[in-house]
Design a protein around this motif. Sequence first.
Motif, PDB file in Angstrom:
ATOM      1  N   ASP A  23      -6.471   1.216 -10.218  1.00 45.98           N
ATOM      2  CA  ASP A  23      -7.665   1.507  -9.439  1.00 45.98           C
ATOM      3  C   ASP A  23      -8.359   0.239  -8.953  1.00 45.98           C
ATOM      4  O   ASP A  23      -9.209   0.309  -8.059  1.00 45.98           O
ATOM      5  CB  ASP A  23      -8.657   2.336 -10.268  1.00 45.98           C
ATOM      6  N   HIS A  24      -8.021  -0.921  -9.553  1.00 50.37           N
ATOM      7  CA  HIS A  24      -8.616  -2.169  -9.076  1.00 50.37           C
ATOM      8  C   HIS A  24      -8.323  -2.369  -7.599  1.00 50.37           C
ATOM      9  O   HIS A  24      -9.211  -2.708  -6.816  1.00 50.37           O
ATOM     10  CB  HIS A  24      -8.067  -3.356  -9.871  1.00 50.37           C
ATOM     11  N   PHE A  25      -7.067  -2.146  -7.205  1.00 54.17           N
ATOM     12  CA  PHE A  25      -6.704  -2.324  -5.802  1.00 54.17           C
ATOM     13  C   PHE A  25      -7.305  -1.215  -4.946  1.00 54.17           C
ATOM     14  O   PHE A  25      -7.678  -1.433  -3.803  1.00 54.17           O
ATOM     15  CB  PHE A  25      -5.182  -2.358  -5.658  1.00 54.17           C
ATOM     16  N   LYS A  26      -7.417  -0.019  -5.528  1.00 60.63           N
ATOM     17  CA  LYS A  26      -8.010   1.081  -4.774  1.00 60.63           C
ATOM     18  C   LYS A  26      -9.449   0.754  -4.408  1.00 60.63           C
ATOM     19  O   LYS A  26      -9.913   1.027  -3.297  1.00 60.63           O
ATOM     20  CB  LYS A  26      -7.950   2.358  -5.611  1.00 60.63           C
ATOM     21  N   LYS A  27     -10.192   0.137  -5.355  1.00 57.76           N
ATOM     22  CA  LYS A  27     -11.577  -0.241  -5.074  1.00 57.76           C
ATOM     23  C   LYS A  27     -11.625  -1.302  -3.990  1.00 57.76           C
ATOM     24  O   LYS A  27     -12.491  -1.286  -3.121  1.00 57.76           O
ATOM     25  CB  LYS A  27     -12.243  -0.747  -6.354  1.00 57.76           C
ATOM     26  N   PHE A  28     -10.676  -2.250  -4.049  1.00 55.95           N
ATOM     27  CA  PHE A  28     -10.658  -3.298  -3.023  1.00 55.95           C
ATOM     28  C   PHE A  28     -10.357  -2.699  -1.661  1.00 55.95           C
ATOM     29  O   PHE A  28     -11.009  -3.009  -0.665  1.00 55.95           O
ATOM     30  CB  PHE A  28      -9.619  -4.353  -3.377  1.00 55.95           C
ATOM     31  N   TYR A  29      -9.334  -1.815  -1.586  1.00 52.89           N
ATOM     32  CA  TYR A  29      -8.979  -1.192  -0.322  1.00 52.89           C
ATOM     33  C   TYR A  29     -10.141  -0.369   0.219  1.00 52.89           C
ATOM     34  O   TYR A  29     -10.300  -0.218   1.431  1.00 52.89           O
ATOM     35  CB  TYR A  29      -7.766  -0.275  -0.504  1.00 52.89           C
ATOM     36  N   GLY A  30     -10.954   0.180  -0.696  1.00 52.57           N
ATOM     37  CA  GLY A  30     -12.057   1.020  -0.254  1.00 52.57           C
ATOM     38  C   GLY A  30     -13.078   0.279   0.569  1.00 52.57           C
ATOM     39  O   GLY A  30     -13.882   0.896   1.267  1.00 52.57           O
ATOM     40  N   ARG A  31     -13.066  -1.077   0.501  1.00 53.09           N
ATOM     41  CA  ARG A  31     -14.014  -1.842   1.309  1.00 53.09           C
ATOM     42  C   ARG A  31     -13.594  -1.930   2.767  1.00 53.09           C
ATOM     43  O   ARG A  31     -14.361  -2.340   3.619  1.00 53.09           O
ATOM     44  CB  ARG A  31     -14.134  -3.269   0.756  1.00 53.09           C
ATOM     45  N   ILE A  32     -12.343  -1.573   3.055  1.00 56.17           N
ATOM     46  CA  ILE A  32     -11.809  -1.692   4.411  1.00 56.17           C
ATOM     47  C   ILE A  32     -11.733  -0.305   5.040  1.00 56.17           C
ATOM     48  O   ILE A  32     -11.105   0.594   4.506  1.00 56.17           O
ATOM     49  CB  ILE A  32     -10.396  -2.314   4.414  1.00 56.17           C
ATOM     50  N   ASP A  33     -12.391  -0.137   6.161  1.00 51.20           N
ATOM     51  CA  ASP A  33     -12.368   1.148   6.855  1.00 51.20           C
ATOM     52  C   ASP A  33     -11.524   1.011   8.111  1.00 51.20           C
ATOM     53  O   ASP A  33     -11.955   0.467   9.114  1.00 51.20           O
ATOM     54  CB  ASP A  33     -13.790   1.591   7.207  1.00 51.20           C
ATOM     55  N   LEU A  34     -10.293   1.515   8.034  1.00 48.58           N
ATOM     56  CA  LEU A  34      -9.384   1.424   9.168  1.00 48.58           C
ATOM     57  C   LEU A  34      -9.366   2.719   9.961  1.00 48.58           C
ATOM     58  O   LEU A  34      -8.671   2.844  10.946  1.00 48.58           O
ATOM     59  CB  LEU A  34      -7.969   1.098   8.664  1.00 48.58           C
ATOM     60  N   GLY A  35     -10.137   3.689   9.502  1.00 52.28           N
ATOM     61  CA  GLY A  35     -10.186   4.966  10.203  1.00 52.28           C
ATOM     62  C   GLY A  35      -9.761   6.104   9.300  1.00 52.28           C
ATOM     63  O   GLY A  35      -9.152   5.921   8.249  1.00 52.28           O
ATOM     64  N   THR A  36     -10.089   7.333   9.732  1.00 52.41           N
ATOM     65  CA  THR A  36      -9.730   8.510   8.954  1.00 52.41           C
ATOM     66  C   THR A  36      -8.217   8.604   8.786  1.00 52.41           C
ATOM     67  O   THR A  36      -7.471   8.454   9.734  1.00 52.41           O
ATOM     68  CB  THR A  36     -10.254   9.776   9.660  1.00 52.41           C
ATOM     69  N   GLY A  37      -7.797   8.858   7.538  1.00 56.27           N
ATOM     70  CA  GLY A  37      -6.377   9.001   7.268  1.00 56.27           C
ATOM     71  C   GLY A  37      -5.660   7.705   7.010  1.00 56.27           C
ATOM     72  O   GLY A  37      -4.455   7.704   6.760  1.00 56.27           O
ATOM     73  N   ALA A  38      -6.377   6.543   7.041  1.00 58.22           N
ATOM     74  CA  ALA A  38      -5.731   5.259   6.778  1.00 58.22           C
ATOM     75  C   ALA A  38      -5.356   5.170   5.300  1.00 58.22           C
ATOM     76  O   ALA A  38      -6.103   5.610   4.432  1.00 58.22           O
ATOM     77  CB  ALA A  38      -6.664   4.111   7.147  1.00 58.22           C
ATOM     78  N   THR A  39      -4.204   4.606   5.005  1.00 52.62           N
ATOM     79  CA  THR A  39      -3.759   4.451   3.626  1.00 52.62           C
ATOM     80  C   THR A  39      -3.242   3.043   3.399  1.00 52.62           C
ATOM     81  O   THR A  39      -2.781   2.386   4.331  1.00 52.62           O
ATOM     82  CB  THR A  39      -2.635   5.447   3.263  1.00 52.62           C
ATOM     83  N   PHE A  40      -3.355   2.597   2.159  1.00 54.10           N
ATOM     84  CA  PHE A  40      -2.860   1.309   1.746  1.00 54.10           C
ATOM     85  C   PHE A  40      -2.078   1.508   0.461  1.00 54.10           C
ATOM     86  O   PHE A  40      -2.408   2.372  -0.349  1.00 54.10           O
ATOM     87  CB  PHE A  40      -4.013   0.329   1.500  1.00 54.10           C
ATOM     88  N   SER A  41      -1.055   0.740   0.244  1.00 53.99           N
ATOM     89  CA  SER A  41      -0.266   0.926  -0.967  1.00 53.99           C
ATOM     90  C   SER A  41       0.350  -0.385  -1.412  1.00 53.99           C
ATOM     91  O   SER A  41       0.565  -1.302  -0.617  1.00 53.99           O
ATOM     92  CB  SER A  41       0.836   1.970  -0.735  1.00 53.99           C
ATOM     93  N   LEU A  42       0.601  -0.449  -2.722  1.00 53.57           N
ATOM     94  CA  LEU A  42       1.319  -1.550  -3.335  1.00 53.57           C
ATOM     95  C   LEU A  42       2.584  -0.954  -3.946  1.00 53.57           C
ATOM     96  O   LEU A  42       2.508  -0.080  -4.810  1.00 53.57           O
ATOM     97  CB  LEU A  42       0.473  -2.224  -4.417  1.00 53.57           C
ATOM     98  N   ILE A  43       3.739  -1.392  -3.448  1.00 50.39           N
ATOM     99  CA  ILE A  43       5.016  -0.783  -3.812  1.00 50.39           C
ATOM    100  C   ILE A  43       5.957  -1.870  -4.313  1.00 50.39           C
ATOM    101  O   ILE A  43       5.997  -2.979  -3.765  1.00 50.39           O
ATOM    102  CB  ILE A  43       5.652  -0.073  -2.593  1.00 50.39           C
ATOM    103  N   GLY A  44       6.703  -1.570  -5.376  1.00 49.93           N
ATOM    104  CA  GLY A  44       7.709  -2.499  -5.855  1.00 49.93           C
ATOM    105  C   GLY A  44       8.945  -2.449  -4.978  1.00 49.93           C
ATOM    106  O   GLY A  44       9.207  -1.456  -4.281  1.00 49.93           O
ATOM    107  N   THR A  45       9.724  -3.502  -5.002  1.00 49.84           N
ATOM    108  CA  THR A  45      10.972  -3.483  -4.241  1.00 49.84           C
ATOM    109  C   THR A  45      11.961  -2.473  -4.819  1.00 49.84           C
ATOM    110  O   THR A  45      12.981  -2.192  -4.193  1.00 49.84           O
ATOM    111  CB  THR A  45      11.611  -4.884  -4.234  1.00 49.84           C
ATOM    112  N   ASP A  46      11.617  -1.937  -6.011  1.00 51.82           N
ATOM    113  CA  ASP A  46      12.423  -0.854  -6.569  1.00 51.82           C
ATOM    114  C   ASP A  46      12.058   0.502  -5.972  1.00 51.82           C
ATOM    115  O   ASP A  46      12.643   1.526  -6.321  1.00 51.82           O
ATOM    116  CB  ASP A  46      12.270  -0.801  -8.090  1.00 51.82           C
ATOM    117  N   GLY A  47      11.071   0.512  -5.078  1.00 47.44           N
ATOM    118  CA  GLY A  47      10.683   1.739  -4.393  1.00 47.44           C
ATOM    119  C   GLY A  47       9.577   2.521  -5.067  1.00 47.44           C
ATOM    120  O   GLY A  47       9.136   3.540  -4.532  1.00 47.44           O
TER     121      GLY A  47
END
Length: 891
Positions: A194-218
Amino acid sequence: MKFSIPPRTALFAFLRHPRSWLNSATLGSAMVVLLWVSILAKHAENRTIDVDGTKRDLQNFALLFEENVLRSIGEMDKALLYLRRSISNADQSADFNKIVNTTDILSELIVQVAIIDANGIMRASNVGPQPAPPTDLSDREHFRFHVGRETDELFISKPLIGRASGKWSVQLTRRFLTPNGALRGVVVASFNPDHFKKFYGRIDLGTGATFSLIGTDGVVRAVGGNADTRLMLGQNLTGSKLMEHVNKGATEAFWDSATDKDMPHFVAPRTVTGHPLIVTASVPQSVVYRDSDRSLRLMISVGILLSLLIICAARRSWISETHVKQKTRQLHLTLEHMSQGIMMVTKDLEIPIINRKCVELLDLPLTYIHAPPRFDEMVAFQDQRGEFSSSNLPDGVSSLDIYGPKDAAGKFTFYERVRPDGVVIEVRSTRLADGGFVRTFSDITQRRLAQSNADRLASEDVLTGLANRRTLTEALERILSEQAIAPSDPTRNVAVLYLDLDRFKLVNDTRGHAVGDRLLQAVGQRLKESVRSCDLIGRLGGDEFAIILAVGGQDCKLETIAQRLVDAISRSYDIDGQQLLIGVSIGIAIAPRDGQTANELLISADLALYAAKAAGRCTYRFFAKEMNEDVKVRQQIETDLRKAIADDELELHYQPIINLQKSSIVGFEALARWRHPVQGMIPPDKFIPIAEECGLIDVLGQWVLNEACRQASKWPDGLTVAVNLSPMQFTNPGLASAIERALTETGLPPERLEVEITEGLLMQNTEANLATLQHLKELGVRIAMDDFGTGYSSLAYLQRFPFDRIKIDRSFVSKLGTGATSAAIVRAIVDIANSRGIHTTAEGVETEDQRASLASLGCDEAQGYLFSRPVPSTNISQVIAKWSEQARFAA
């Protein structure tokens, strides 16, 4: 927008001579077809522009998120390395639980630290019941990764629910080895996704915008944004279009519809430098094409109206002139209520159509709505008013060349222009078949502010506004590269100052992170005020800062700057009405002699910082090559100290406290001593700061307290024992209970125990510390303020707490007999104490003249080499006997 609006002159000619139009059905049909083909072509062009703009924005945001991930993982890995070093420095039989709970790891990100042994059994954790029960984690990936591996790597696990914490977390792990190189275990730091979720929450890219952190393992490590359900924590994306795209090495944004049945998303992936991680930023198709869809709706509205006009004109047999005028008024109303400004310009630069929004956006006279000038006249009018003053036009290029019917490259396109009032306008132009053009104007100020904010976040520390680690490192590399070009030029010399706040953890632990954050912001402001505007200040993370200075070969000037920084940071802070006191230690490295790369220079400055802390903190040190050896020596002392505490190798010495009026002994002060098997007797001013820094002070302090009470319980009744308490011990909420337990277990009456504190303690979390002292007072324990008169607010604290004793600092005692000032100060202290019923004890008495002066000034008690040096517990009886004999003789 490639659609054609008939000039008013042509429309009126048609209305005046309707019968002059031949084959109106065919001509009208062709005009309608051309109109809608133009609309579709313009819409396709707008969609391409939207995709290009979104791609640029997403890639910028992905860069921002990568920076946040790098900074967060860097802080956590540093904590892991510190924990591993503590284990390596400890004895092979050391208690892992003690190491986990005494190692100072400062990080808001980490929710748990743990140690797993070579068999996969968790042996220690700072979460849950203490000591932590053994837990089998041999099946966990973050343990199995290190088994049989020859390289030392940081591992980042998939999200899982911790068996000790019971919460979702991602594990960062590193191995630690036995002296012969075999796997001894794994150190673990868990962080909440949730640490990254809180950080992403400061950025408003528009309705439906999503951000993710994914490993190279998928596997998805963290998600955020306005549509969390698009990707789920722990979801495996192996085989998805996203992973196929990344595995091919592609870095461009792309359309991804495999993970969302309702609407495709435009996704920008970015590989995190140096880690098997990917950050993505995505927006749904509706957001990507928001502007073009809005323009399409506008064009369709206008197209329908124009089509109706054309059809009505073609069917002139039953359309009257009044009907045509009505449709013209409808078109006029539509143009007037558009959210965009629109302007039509003929090939002769006439302006037959301009709506109100266009006039308002460009700040033109309202008369232009009904009586517009020629286009070139309008541009000249704007130029005269300074509308293009920020454009920096090249010599010989007029405003009309740039902002006229075509751009400098001769193409109709779109561009952005900043008006003098700061409004950012997006301008789009479309050529018409007859040589004219249609231009639309949109206010995109808020969109550009959001993008500018994102760019700023990617280069600045979010909390303080200073440069972040990446920006500072890149700037240092750039400066060093320039220096390499002209190595003989002393004006290009650069210095790095590495700063670490002293006693900041105490504020964070006792006042909370909110106050700690406010304090860091205040520190950042003082740093700005203490250096030049051309010097670069950065926050590296936690309570660490760095400053890049151009020095021009003047090392002595660096000493002045460093001392100014120490003085500035050490001044008291007023945070929400609370007085806080911290310090700063500074390490200084100078290029090129101390390093030729940014990494080498920062390491040298860090070693110098280490030396500054070892020198007593609140000071600065320049890097020297021998510091590498000093660090090794200090690390060895830390290792030996852990062993000495674990093996009960420390001892207490006692210095008697003498009643000046009766020449009798009233008690002893307990002082810790360490008899090192190789280095001999190590003074407390060498090992106590190390104990405080590496988290051993609680264990050491508890041992001193227990041992002093145990030995004092064997002394004659009436003799007291004084024990010094470190401010770090007060961060433990169980301090008062521990003292009460020591008294109960040893049988020492509470009134025979005296605890000594310094004023610095009361300047940190005053209310909580006063509450602890009040609890001790209620138990019957005596409280003394040590080093009275050397701080900022000693008198104020005498009013807030009923101290039993104040100890007059040796700096005043040593000057007795050298002038009237010291005697006056001592007399004032004694008078203040007497008026409040507080006893006084003078420290550092070394001469008979000092003793006599103190007695005449009314001081109650004294201690110092004149009476006795600190002695081992085995010599206590001789000291007591000696002073009992002197007391009888004096009587």
